[in-house]
Design an enzyme around this catalytic site. Sequence first.
Site, PDB file in Angstrom:
ATOM      1  N   GLY A  34     -33.038  25.353  -1.338  1.00 31.43           N
ATOM      2  CA  GLY A  34     -31.560  24.720  -1.036  1.00 31.43           C
ATOM      3  C   GLY A  34     -31.402  23.984  -1.661  1.00 31.43           C
ATOM      4  O   GLY A  34     -30.861  24.983  -2.546  1.00 31.43           O
ATOM      5  N   GLU A 111     -42.844  25.240   1.420  1.00 33.80           N
ATOM      6  CA  GLU A 111     -42.462  24.011   1.592  1.00 33.80           C
ATOM      7  C   GLU A 111     -43.578  23.233   1.603  1.00 33.80           C
ATOM      8  O   GLU A 111     -44.183  22.484   0.490  1.00 33.80           O
ATOM      9  CB  GLU A 111     -41.322  23.206   1.489  1.00 33.80           C
ATOM     10  CG  GLU A 111     -40.085  24.043   1.192  1.00 33.80           C
ATOM     11  CD  GLU A 111     -39.181  23.586   2.070  1.00 33.80           C
ATOM     12  OE1 GLU A 111     -37.943  23.911   0.936  1.00 33.80           O
ATOM     13  OE2 GLU A 111     -39.154  23.085   2.771  1.00 33.80           O
TER      14      GLU A 111
HETATM   15  C1  5RP Z   1     -35.518  23.789   3.111  1.00 32.04           C
HETATM   16  C2  5RP Z   1     -35.730  22.202   2.737  1.00 32.04           C
HETATM   17  C3  5RP Z   1     -34.642  21.728   2.091  1.00 32.04           C
HETATM   18  O1  5RP Z   1     -35.102  21.384   1.129  1.00 32.04           O
HETATM   19  C4  5RP Z   1     -33.522  20.817   2.797  1.00 32.04           C
HETATM   20  O2  5RP Z   1     -32.948  21.636   3.883  1.00 32.04           O
HETATM   21  C5  5RP Z   1     -32.174  20.598   1.848  1.00 32.04           C
HETATM   22  O3  5RP Z   1     -31.349  20.809   1.655  1.00 32.04           O
HETATM   23  P1  5RP Z   1     -30.315  20.981   0.774  1.00 32.04           P
HETATM   24  O4  5RP Z   1     -30.758  20.525  -0.194  1.00 32.04           O
HETATM   25  O5  5RP Z   1     -30.040  21.923   1.010  1.00 32.04           O
HETATM   26  O6  5RP Z   1     -30.000  19.785   1.317  1.00 32.04           O
HETATM   27  O7  5RP Z   1     -36.138  21.733   4.005  1.00 32.04           O
HETATM   28  O8  5RP Z   1     -36.672  24.395   4.567  1.00 32.04           O
END
Ligand code: 5RP
Length: 262
Positions: A34, A111
């Site tokens: 992300g 994750e």
């Molecule tokens: C990806 C995730 C990310 O950690 C979550 O979506 C947060 O993303 P960002 O840091 O772009 O806001 O779970 O699967």
Amino acid sequence: MSGELSPIDKAKFVAAKRATRFVETGMRVGLGTGSTAAWLLRCLGERVRDEGLRIKGVPTSSRTAEMARDVGIDVISLDEAKWLDITIDGADEFDANLNLIKGGGGAHLQEKIVATASDQMIVIADGSKQVETLGAFPLPLEIIPFGWQTTKMLVEETLIGMDVLGRNSSLRMNGQAPFVTDEGNHILDLHLNRIGNARQLSLVLNQIPGVVENGLFIDICDAVVIGYGDGRTEVRDISSGSVEQEKIDILEGDNLFDGIDV
Ligand code: 5RP
């Protein structure tokens, strides 16, 4: 991205920078996915380059693997590492108990496996990710493509008996085609608005045939590093109950993403 960072990017950057202090030479480190995790990769890459930090990184997505290599981090698979010292990742929402919604980037399956296989999981987030009750962010559910419409129906029926405010779900799209995860699956986003009992919901959803994994992380996260646009950071540790605040200077050269897509 170039020039002055936006307040949200400053918040993500300082959270990531503060979190790199949890990482020491010799560690096996789970690398999240992300935009916030991307800041972490750049900050870790900087320590590898400037301080000779030696770590093995286990990425949670193909995107993260590529970027980690680009910034000079040694990448190994989870099967090679088997167990990790620490995982640092972003989140879509976190509550006061550090339970999370993840999967906005469609990587929550890997994750969750990586975070669970770590002595410690640290979340890095800007202040907007903090919520009183999880559920405003649509809950991602990784489902297999076979019979996905039946799985969707079963999920929506199951939600009738759950403590949630909304019950609609939508198949995540990538343009005209369904979004495909690194494992070749699809994502169903559940529009629940409010999740009354996240632990129960997580268990029940994972019982439905066709569901691979949901985006609720219950009792997995140990600490959160919250960043703010003015450079302030706050580290909250759930087991010790400690809260540490610190301001991080954002220098001109800290726009580590200059010319790099995130
Ligand atoms: C990806 C995730 C990310 O950690 C979550 O979506 C947060 O993303 P960002 O840091 O772009 O806001 O779970 O699967």
